[in-house]
Design a protein around this motif. Structure first.
Motif, PDB file in Angstrom:
ATOM      1  N   GLN A 295      17.514  42.016  -0.552  1.00 50.18           N
ATOM      2  CA  GLN A 295      16.829  42.934  -1.614  1.00 50.18           C
ATOM      3  C   GLN A 295      18.202  43.829  -2.178  1.00 50.18           C
ATOM      4  O   GLN A 295      18.148  44.060  -3.435  1.00 50.18           O
ATOM      5  N   ASN A 296      19.195  44.207  -1.332  1.00 51.89           N
ATOM      6  CA  ASN A 296      20.280  45.014  -1.946  1.00 51.89           C
ATOM      7  C   ASN A 296      20.795  44.190  -2.878  1.00 51.89           C
ATOM      8  O   ASN A 296      21.183  44.609  -4.073  1.00 51.89           O
ATOM      9  N   ASP A 297      21.064  42.639  -2.766  1.00 57.74           N
ATOM     10  CA  ASP A 297      21.718  42.031  -3.698  1.00 57.74           C
ATOM     11  C   ASP A 297      21.104  41.927  -5.194  1.00 57.74           C
ATOM     12  O   ASP A 297      21.728  41.805  -6.050  1.00 57.74           O
ATOM     13  N   CYS A 298      19.763  41.791  -4.933  1.00 53.68           N
ATOM     14  CA  CYS A 298      18.954  41.691  -6.115  1.00 53.68           C
ATOM     15  C   CYS A 298      19.193  43.058  -6.785  1.00 53.68           C
ATOM     16  O   CYS A 298      19.325  43.282  -8.042  1.00 53.68           O
ATOM     17  N   LEU A 299      18.891  44.247  -6.431  1.00 52.85           N
ATOM     18  CA  LEU A 299      19.209  45.664  -6.617  1.00 52.85           C
ATOM     19  C   LEU A 299      20.336  45.645  -7.536  1.00 52.85           C
ATOM     20  O   LEU A 299      20.650  46.130  -8.860  1.00 52.85           O
ATOM     21  N   LEU A 300      21.763  45.216  -6.645  1.00 53.52           N
ATOM     22  CA  LEU A 300      23.071  45.355  -7.423  1.00 53.52           C
ATOM     23  C   LEU A 300      22.979  44.493  -8.433  1.00 53.52           C
ATOM     24  O   LEU A 300      23.838  44.730  -9.603  1.00 53.52           O
ATOM     25  N   HIS A 301      22.738  43.198  -8.277  1.00 55.26           N
ATOM     26  CA  HIS A 301      23.057  42.162  -9.422  1.00 55.26           C
ATOM     27  C   HIS A 301      22.199  42.304 -10.615  1.00 55.26           C
ATOM     28  O   HIS A 301      22.471  42.221 -11.769  1.00 55.26           O
ATOM     29  N   ASP A 302      20.835  42.438 -10.484  1.00 56.73           N
ATOM     30  CA  ASP A 302      19.913  42.224 -11.550  1.00 56.73           C
ATOM     31  C   ASP A 302      19.436  43.696 -11.918  1.00 56.73           C
ATOM     32  O   ASP A 302      19.310  43.797 -13.174  1.00 56.73           O
ATOM     33  N   ILE A 303      19.435  44.688 -11.225  1.00 60.93           N
ATOM     34  CA  ILE A 303      19.327  45.981 -11.836  1.00 60.93           C
ATOM     35  C   ILE A 303      20.333  46.919 -12.147  1.00 60.93           C
ATOM     36  O   ILE A 303      20.385  47.378 -13.356  1.00 60.93           O
ATOM     37  N   PHE A 304      21.492  46.896 -11.235  1.00 64.26           N
ATOM     38  CA  PHE A 304      22.669  47.753 -11.561  1.00 64.26           C
ATOM     39  C   PHE A 304      23.665  46.748 -12.354  1.00 64.26           C
ATOM     40  O   PHE A 304      24.872  47.292 -12.660  1.00 64.26           O
TER      41      PHE A 304
ATOM     42  N   GLN B  20      29.847  41.165  -9.569  1.00 58.20           N
ATOM     43  CA  GLN B  20      30.491  40.946  -8.430  1.00 58.20           C
ATOM     44  C   GLN B  20      29.844  40.222  -7.308  1.00 58.20           C
ATOM     45  O   GLN B  20      29.961  39.765  -6.409  1.00 58.20           O
ATOM     46  N   ILE B  21      28.447  40.740  -7.501  1.00 50.00           N
ATOM     47  CA  ILE B  21      27.399  40.184  -6.399  1.00 50.00           C
ATOM     48  C   ILE B  21      26.682  38.938  -6.631  1.00 50.00           C
ATOM     49  O   ILE B  21      26.396  38.888  -7.813  1.00 50.00           O
ATOM     50  N   ILE B  22      26.642  38.047  -5.528  1.00 49.18           N
ATOM     51  CA  ILE B  22      26.216  36.799  -5.881  1.00 49.18           C
ATOM     52  C   ILE B  22      24.847  36.875  -5.594  1.00 49.18           C
ATOM     53  O   ILE B  22      24.522  37.405  -4.449  1.00 49.18           O
ATOM     54  N   PHE B  23      23.938  36.586  -6.484  1.00 47.82           N
ATOM     55  CA  PHE B  23      22.248  36.493  -6.192  1.00 47.82           C
ATOM     56  C   PHE B  23      21.735  35.361  -7.001  1.00 47.82           C
ATOM     57  O   PHE B  23      21.863  35.247  -8.308  1.00 47.82           O
ATOM     58  N   LYS B  24      20.890  34.597  -6.239  1.00 47.70           N
ATOM     59  CA  LYS B  24      20.060  33.619  -6.918  1.00 47.70           C
ATOM     60  C   LYS B  24      18.615  33.983  -7.323  1.00 47.70           C
ATOM     61  O   LYS B  24      17.844  34.429  -6.426  1.00 47.70           O
ATOM     62  N   SER B  25      18.501  34.497  -8.673  1.00 49.03           N
ATOM     63  CA  SER B  25      17.310  34.703  -9.218  1.00 49.03           C
ATOM     64  C   SER B  25      16.008  34.047  -8.753  1.00 49.03           C
ATOM     65  O   SER B  25      14.992  34.262  -8.970  1.00 49.03           O
TER      66      SER B  25
ATOM     67  N   ASN C 135       9.308  43.717  -8.897  1.00 48.32           N
ATOM     68  CA  ASN C 135       8.791  44.999  -9.257  1.00 48.32           C
ATOM     69  C   ASN C 135      10.086  45.626  -9.629  1.00 48.32           C
ATOM     70  O   ASN C 135       9.918  46.689 -10.570  1.00 48.32           O
ATOM     71  N   LEU C 136      11.211  45.535  -9.066  1.00 45.02           N
ATOM     72  CA  LEU C 136      12.309  46.345  -9.433  1.00 45.02           C
ATOM     73  C   LEU C 136      12.551  45.989 -10.842  1.00 45.02           C
ATOM     74  O   LEU C 136      13.009  46.677 -11.912  1.00 45.02           O
ATOM     75  N   LEU C 137      12.555  44.606 -11.191  1.00 47.34           N
ATOM     76  CA  LEU C 137      12.887  44.035 -12.420  1.00 47.34           C
ATOM     77  C   LEU C 137      11.883  44.590 -13.670  1.00 47.34           C
ATOM     78  O   LEU C 137      12.363  44.951 -14.885  1.00 47.34           O
ATOM     79  N   ASN C 138      10.578  44.744 -13.155  1.00 41.27           N
ATOM     80  CA  ASN C 138       9.580  45.094 -14.023  1.00 41.27           C
ATOM     81  C   ASN C 138      10.166  46.850 -14.091  1.00 41.27           C
ATOM     82  O   ASN C 138       9.896  47.196 -15.722  1.00 41.27           O
ATOM     83  N   ALA C 139      10.363  47.552 -13.417  1.00 45.28           N
ATOM     84  CA  ALA C 139      10.576  48.958 -13.732  1.00 45.28           C
ATOM     85  C   ALA C 139      11.824  48.860 -14.540  1.00 45.28           C
ATOM     86  O   ALA C 139      11.874  49.955 -15.442  1.00 45.28           O
ATOM     87  N   LYS C 140      12.833  48.150 -14.348  1.00 44.19           N
ATOM     88  CA  LYS C 140      14.104  47.978 -15.489  1.00 44.19           C
ATOM     89  C   LYS C 140      13.677  47.689 -16.728  1.00 44.19           C
ATOM     90  O   LYS C 140      14.180  48.651 -17.699  1.00 44.19           O
ATOM     91  N   ASN C 141      12.547  46.786 -16.989  1.00 44.86           N
ATOM     92  CA  ASN C 141      12.380  46.386 -18.314  1.00 44.86           C
ATOM     93  C   ASN C 141      11.410  47.523 -18.881  1.00 44.86           C
ATOM     94  O   ASN C 141      11.652  47.917 -20.066  1.00 44.86           O
ATOM     95  N   PHE C 142      10.647  48.001 -18.144  1.00 45.55           N
ATOM     96  CA  PHE C 142       9.756  49.355 -18.397  1.00 45.55           C
ATOM     97  C   PHE C 142      10.646  50.325 -19.033  1.00 45.55           C
ATOM     98  O   PHE C 142      10.414  51.009 -20.426  1.00 45.55           O
ATOM     99  N   PHE C 143      11.634  50.742 -18.420  1.00 46.88           N
ATOM    100  CA  PHE C 143      12.342  52.109 -18.892  1.00 46.88           C
ATOM    101  C   PHE C 143      13.368  51.595 -19.852  1.00 46.88           C
ATOM    102  O   PHE C 143      13.459  52.150 -20.896  1.00 46.88           O
ATOM    103  N   ALA C 144      13.923  50.148 -19.887  1.00 45.12           N
ATOM    104  CA  ALA C 144      14.618  50.089 -20.887  1.00 45.12           C
ATOM    105  C   ALA C 144      13.987  49.961 -22.490  1.00 45.12           C
ATOM    106  O   ALA C 144      14.194  50.246 -23.284  1.00 45.12           O
ATOM    107  N   GLU C 145      12.727  49.358 -22.231  1.00 44.83           N
ATOM    108  CA  GLU C 145      11.702  49.620 -23.411  1.00 44.83           C
ATOM    109  C   GLU C 145      11.420  50.773 -24.118  1.00 44.83           C
ATOM    110  O   GLU C 145      11.572  51.077 -25.427  1.00 44.83           O
ATOM    111  N   LYS C 146      11.348  51.896 -23.085  1.00 44.18           N
ATOM    112  CA  LYS C 146      10.834  53.166 -23.445  1.00 44.18           C
ATOM    113  C   LYS C 146      12.078  53.757 -24.039  1.00 44.18           C
ATOM    114  O   LYS C 146      11.835  54.413 -25.001  1.00 44.18           O
ATOM    115  N   ILE C 147      13.128  53.679 -23.418  1.00 49.46           N
ATOM    116  CA  ILE C 147      14.289  54.274 -23.917  1.00 49.46           C
ATOM    117  C   ILE C 147      15.060  53.688 -25.099  1.00 49.46           C
ATOM    118  O   ILE C 147      15.511  54.512 -26.134  1.00 49.46           O
ATOM    119  N   SER C 148      14.900  52.510 -25.665  1.00 50.37           N
ATOM    120  CA  SER C 148      15.173  51.903 -26.917  1.00 50.37           C
ATOM    121  C   SER C 148      14.533  52.601 -28.069  1.00 50.37           C
ATOM    122  O   SER C 148      15.113  52.449 -29.057  1.00 50.37           O
TER     123      SER C 148
END
Length: 225
Positions: free
Chosen positions: A134-143, A147-152, A161-174
């Motif tokens: 889960q940490n690999d997903c957080l660091l690679h896809d969210i942050f 340098q982090i290797i993670f297979k989506s 859910n992490l990716l959904n939250a990232k996209n949710f805030f990115a859209e609001k902030i845009s």
């Protein structure tokens, strides 16, 4: 009561293995966003309780900061709110290349997202998981740490859910102007107030966690108060 600025000051949070992953969906994210939008610029807002346990040992890559006196906490309760705030702060900092409220973005990244060592080739994140997958997903896809290797292809429901939250805030902030982002950053970092509690060493932390997260029972009047 502590603000996010106070909580993240030379402090690092780790989510232990016994915790479930990130569970917030659009419903909780929308409620959280609406709460922030409804706040006046300098109006404090109680955002819940964070229970933590002080860590006596940390991962090898974190020891240089741990040995320098920085605080590392295992999050017993409150990880959903901390995760959400961390993602929102990252998306705000990603959007701005210079400063927020006259503070350089580089300094804010160091305060809220990650601290780099002297050579810049190693990062210690203020918020991360002890569960490696889960940490690999957080660091690679969210942050977006490449340098982090993670297979989506191996995404779990919690990762989604992490990716959904990232996209949710990115859209609001845009949709926000720079002045609006300044206000939003100030609200998130200084207006949200948390009841921050460190669990006593004599308590069984996992028993505390199970008690706090006992689902399926209505809250008593005392708990509601």
């Amino acid at each position: 009561m502590k603000t996010i600025a106070e909580m993240f000051n030379n402090t690092y949070f780790r989510i232990p293995d016994y915790q479930r992953g990130y569970a917030w969906t659009d419903k909780q994210l929308s409620e959280f966003w609406d709460d922030i939008e409804d706040l006046a610029e300098n109006q404090p807002h109680y955002t819940g309780t964070i229970f933590v346990e002080k860590m006596k040992e940390v991962a090898p890559q974190d020891r240089w900061l741990f040995n320098a006196g920085n605080l590392f906490y295992s999050v017993v309760d409150g990880q959903q709110r901390l995760t959400t705030v961390s993602i929102l702060l990252y998306e705000l900092l990603k959007k701005e290349s210079t400063e927020y409220n006259e503070v350089p973005v580089e300094k804010l990244i160091d305060q809220y997202i990650f601290t780099s060592n002297a050579t810049g080739n190693s990062r210690v994140y203020h918020f991360s998981y002890l569960n490696n997958e889960q940490n690999d997903c957080l660091l690679h896809d969210i942050f977006e740490d490449k340098q982090i290797i993670f297979k989506s292809s191996s995404l779990t429901a919690y990762d989604q859910n992490l990716l959904n939250a990232k996209n949710f805030f990115a859209e609001k902030i845009s949709c926000l102007y720079k002045s609006q982002r300044d206000i939003l950053f100030k609200k998130v970092s200084t207006a949200l107030k948390f009841d921050f509690k460190v669990i006593d060493d004599c308590l069984d932390v996992q028993a505390v966690f199970e008690t706090m997260n006992n689902r399926g029972k209505p809250l008593t009047v005392l708990e509601i108060l």
